[in-house]
Motif scaffolding. Structure first.
Motif, PDB file in Angstrom:
ATOM      1  N   SER A  67     -16.020  14.798  -4.051  1.00  0.00           N
ATOM      2  CA  SER A  67     -15.878  13.460  -4.634  1.00  0.00           C
ATOM      3  C   SER A  67     -14.595  12.783  -4.165  1.00  0.00           C
ATOM      4  CB  SER A  67     -15.929  13.520  -6.158  1.00  0.00           C
ATOM      5  OG  SER A  67     -14.838  14.244  -6.683  1.00  0.00           O
ATOM      6  N   GLY A  68     -13.567  13.562  -3.838  1.00  0.00           N
ATOM      7  CA  GLY A  68     -12.314  13.001  -3.359  1.00  0.00           C
ATOM      8  C   GLY A  68     -12.397  12.446  -1.952  1.00  0.00           C
ATOM      9  N   LEU A  69     -13.516  12.693  -1.274  1.00  0.00           N
ATOM     10  CA  LEU A  69     -13.703  12.149   0.069  1.00  0.00           C
ATOM     11  C   LEU A  69     -14.377  10.787   0.045  1.00  0.00           C
ATOM     12  CD1 LEU A  69     -14.869  15.390   1.918  1.00  0.00           C
ATOM     13  CD2 LEU A  69     -12.589  14.343   1.929  1.00  0.00           C
ATOM     14  N   ILE A  70     -14.878  10.381  -1.118  1.00  0.00           N
ATOM     15  CA  ILE A  70     -15.555   9.083  -1.231  1.00  0.00           C
ATOM     16  C   ILE A  70     -14.501   7.977  -1.277  1.00  0.00           C
ATOM     17  CG2 ILE A  70     -17.120   7.669  -2.615  1.00  0.00           C
ATOM     18  CD1 ILE A  70     -18.243  10.290  -3.783  1.00  0.00           C
TER      19      ILE A  70
ATOM     20  N   MET B 296       0.847  -1.184   0.000  1.00  0.00           N
ATOM     21  CA  MET B 296       0.000   0.000   0.000  1.00  0.00           C
ATOM     22  C   MET B 296       0.885   1.238   0.000  1.00  0.00           C
ATOM     23  SD  MET B 296      -2.784   1.388   2.779  1.00  0.00           S
ATOM     24  CE  MET B 296      -3.874   0.020   2.665  1.00  0.00           C
ATOM     25  N   ARG B 297       0.511   2.198  -0.789  1.00  0.00           N
ATOM     26  CA  ARG B 297       1.299   3.428  -0.863  1.00  0.00           C
ATOM     27  C   ARG B 297       1.127   4.239   0.413  1.00  0.00           C
ATOM     28  NH1 ARG B 297       0.375   6.709  -5.704  1.00  0.00           N
ATOM     29  NH2 ARG B 297       2.255   7.594  -4.864  1.00  0.00           N
ATOM     30  N   ALA B 298       2.173   4.950   0.801  1.00  0.00           N
ATOM     31  CA  ALA B 298       2.151   5.725   2.041  1.00  0.00           C
ATOM     32  C   ALA B 298       1.047   6.771   2.028  1.00  0.00           C
ATOM     33  CB  ALA B 298       3.509   6.385   2.270  1.00  0.00           C
ATOM     34  N   ARG B 299       0.815   7.410   0.888  1.00  0.00           N
ATOM     35  CA  ARG B 299      -0.175   8.482   0.877  1.00  0.00           C
ATOM     36  C   ARG B 299      -1.587   7.956   1.091  1.00  0.00           C
ATOM     37  NH1 ARG B 299      -1.222  10.838  -5.124  1.00  0.00           N
ATOM     38  NH2 ARG B 299      -2.201   8.993  -5.924  1.00  0.00           N
ATOM     39  N   ALA B 300      -1.835   6.682   0.792  1.00  0.00           N
ATOM     40  CA  ALA B 300      -3.161   6.110   0.971  1.00  0.00           C
ATOM     41  C   ALA B 300      -3.492   5.936   2.456  1.00  0.00           C
ATOM     42  CB  ALA B 300      -3.263   4.781   0.242  1.00  0.00           C
ATOM     43  N   ARG B 301      -2.478   5.871   3.320  1.00  0.00           N
ATOM     44  CA  ARG B 301      -2.697   5.677   4.753  1.00  0.00           C
ATOM     45  C   ARG B 301      -2.959   6.983   5.492  1.00  0.00           C
ATOM     46  NH1 ARG B 301       1.568   1.513   4.067  1.00  0.00           N
ATOM     47  NH2 ARG B 301       3.036   3.202   4.232  1.00  0.00           N
ATOM     48  N   VAL B 302      -2.867   8.095   4.813  1.00  0.00           N
ATOM     49  CA  VAL B 302      -3.085   9.376   5.456  1.00  0.00           C
ATOM     50  C   VAL B 302      -4.569   9.554   5.730  1.00  0.00           C
ATOM     51  CG1 VAL B 302      -2.896  11.877   5.121  1.00  0.00           C
ATOM     52  CG2 VAL B 302      -1.059  10.376   4.372  1.00  0.00           C
ATOM     53  N   ALA B 303      -4.885  10.124   6.868  1.00  0.00           N
ATOM     54  CA  ALA B 303      -6.283  10.341   7.234  1.00  0.00           C
ATOM     55  C   ALA B 303      -6.952  11.311   6.262  1.00  0.00           C
ATOM     56  CB  ALA B 303      -6.353  10.891   8.652  1.00  0.00           C
ATOM     57  N   TYR B 304      -8.203  11.059   6.008  1.00  0.00           N
ATOM     58  CA  TYR B 304      -8.991  11.961   5.161  1.00  0.00           C
ATOM     59  C   TYR B 304      -9.469  13.138   6.002  1.00  0.00           C
ATOM     60  CZ  TYR B 304      -9.468   8.900   1.100  1.00  0.00           C
ATOM     61  OH  TYR B 304      -9.235   8.164  -0.025  1.00  0.00           O
TER      62      TYR B 304
ATOM     63  N   HIS C 187      -2.220  14.127  -1.461  1.00  0.00           N
ATOM     64  CA  HIS C 187      -3.188  13.315  -0.715  1.00  0.00           C
ATOM     65  C   HIS C 187      -4.098  12.591  -1.701  1.00  0.00           C
ATOM     66  CE1 HIS C 187      -6.713  12.351   1.738  1.00  0.00           C
ATOM     67  NE2 HIS C 187      -5.901  12.426   2.778  1.00  0.00           N
ATOM     68  N   VAL C 188      -4.410  11.356  -1.409  1.00  0.00           N
ATOM     69  CA  VAL C 188      -5.216  10.527  -2.296  1.00  0.00           C
ATOM     70  C   VAL C 188      -6.601  11.137  -2.551  1.00  0.00           C
ATOM     71  CG1 VAL C 188      -6.129   9.005  -0.478  1.00  0.00           C
ATOM     72  CG2 VAL C 188      -5.809   8.128  -2.793  1.00  0.00           C
ATOM     73  N   GLY C 189      -7.103  11.947  -1.662  1.00  0.00           N
ATOM     74  CA  GLY C 189      -8.410  12.575  -1.837  1.00  0.00           C
ATOM     75  C   GLY C 189      -8.385  13.837  -2.682  1.00  0.00           C
ATOM     76  N   MET C 190      -7.195  14.363  -2.938  1.00  0.00           N
ATOM     77  CA  MET C 190      -7.081  15.541  -3.806  1.00  0.00           C
ATOM     78  C   MET C 190      -7.230  15.050  -5.246  1.00  0.00           C
ATOM     79  SD  MET C 190      -3.967  17.495  -1.732  1.00  0.00           S
ATOM     80  CE  MET C 190      -3.220  18.026  -3.223  1.00  0.00           C
ATOM     81  N   VAL C 191      -8.361  15.346  -5.876  1.00  0.00           N
ATOM     82  CA  VAL C 191      -8.653  14.769  -7.189  1.00  0.00           C
ATOM     83  C   VAL C 191      -8.693  15.801  -8.320  1.00  0.00           C
ATOM     84  CG1 VAL C 191      -9.851  12.774  -6.230  1.00  0.00           C
ATOM     85  CG2 VAL C 191     -11.160  14.847  -6.774  1.00  0.00           C
ATOM     86  N   TRP C 192      -8.383  17.056  -8.034  1.00  0.00           N
ATOM     87  CA  TRP C 192      -8.355  18.050  -9.105  1.00  0.00           C
ATOM     88  C   TRP C 192      -7.382  17.630 -10.204  1.00  0.00           C
ATOM     89  CZ3 TRP C 192     -11.412  21.773 -10.699  1.00  0.00           C
ATOM     90  CH2 TRP C 192     -10.918  22.713 -11.612  1.00  0.00           C
TER      91      TRP C 192
END
Length: 168
Positions: free
Chosen positions: A29-32, A1-9, A87-92
């Motif tokens: 949408s990046g919070l889903i 698992m990538r490190a950035r995926a473990r960061v809290a949303y 961050h994995v939730g940043m989807v721009w």
């Protein structure tokens, strides 16, 4: 698992408290979870379907340049606030890159769906040199650049597929 995926949303409240965060997180949408990038890309596709048919190519091209430049700044700022470069939730970054793919893809549902699958594949798998840049380029430009490379791979495959006549 990538490190950035473990960061809290972050919370929805934190995201919507700032217009820049709201855009960077793809209007939420990046919070889903799971698959934040896929949800952001789906939102980009819906937005494209609504807005792009009304816009001339020059306007779309200028919009994409402005959206990329904005993303370099905004993703960098939000990343610094969160202490995470991408961050994995940043989807721009996914949204802008996929808009580029859609701009240069035949405007049929079949072609766009194929482009969607290709883009998500390359953005997720990150073949070389995407993985290298994802790991080594930091800040807003780094967040945007690896997705632009995934778009380039997608567009290359789409060009071959269109050239051999798959879409008509």
């Amino acid at each position: 698992m990538r490190a950035r995926a473990r960061v809290a949303y972050p919370s929805w409240r934190w995201v919507r408290a700032d217009p820049g965060r709201l855009l960077v997180f793809g209007f939420g949408s990046g919070l889903i979870r799971p698959g934040s990038g896929t949800w952001g890309t789906l939102l980009a596709w819906v937005m494209w379907a609504v807005a792009a048919p009304m816009a001339p190519d020059l306007a779309l091209g200028l919009f994409l340049l402005a959206a990329f430049a904005y993303g370099c700044w905004a993703c960098g700022r939000v990343g610094r606030e969160m202490g995470v470069d991408d961050h994995v939730g940043m989807v721009w970054d996914e949204m802008v890159a996929f808009w580029l793919v859609l701009w240069l893809t035949p405007q049929t549902l079949e072609a766009q769906a194929t482009a969607f699958v290709l883009f998500r594949f390359f953005d997720t798998v990150k073949p070389p040199p995407i993985r290298y840049f994802d790991a080594h380029l930091k800040g807003g430009f780094g967040a945007m650049w690896d997705d632009l490379l995934a778009a380039a791979y997608s567009l290359l495959i789409m060009a071959v597929v269109v050239r051999i006549g798959v879409f008509g």
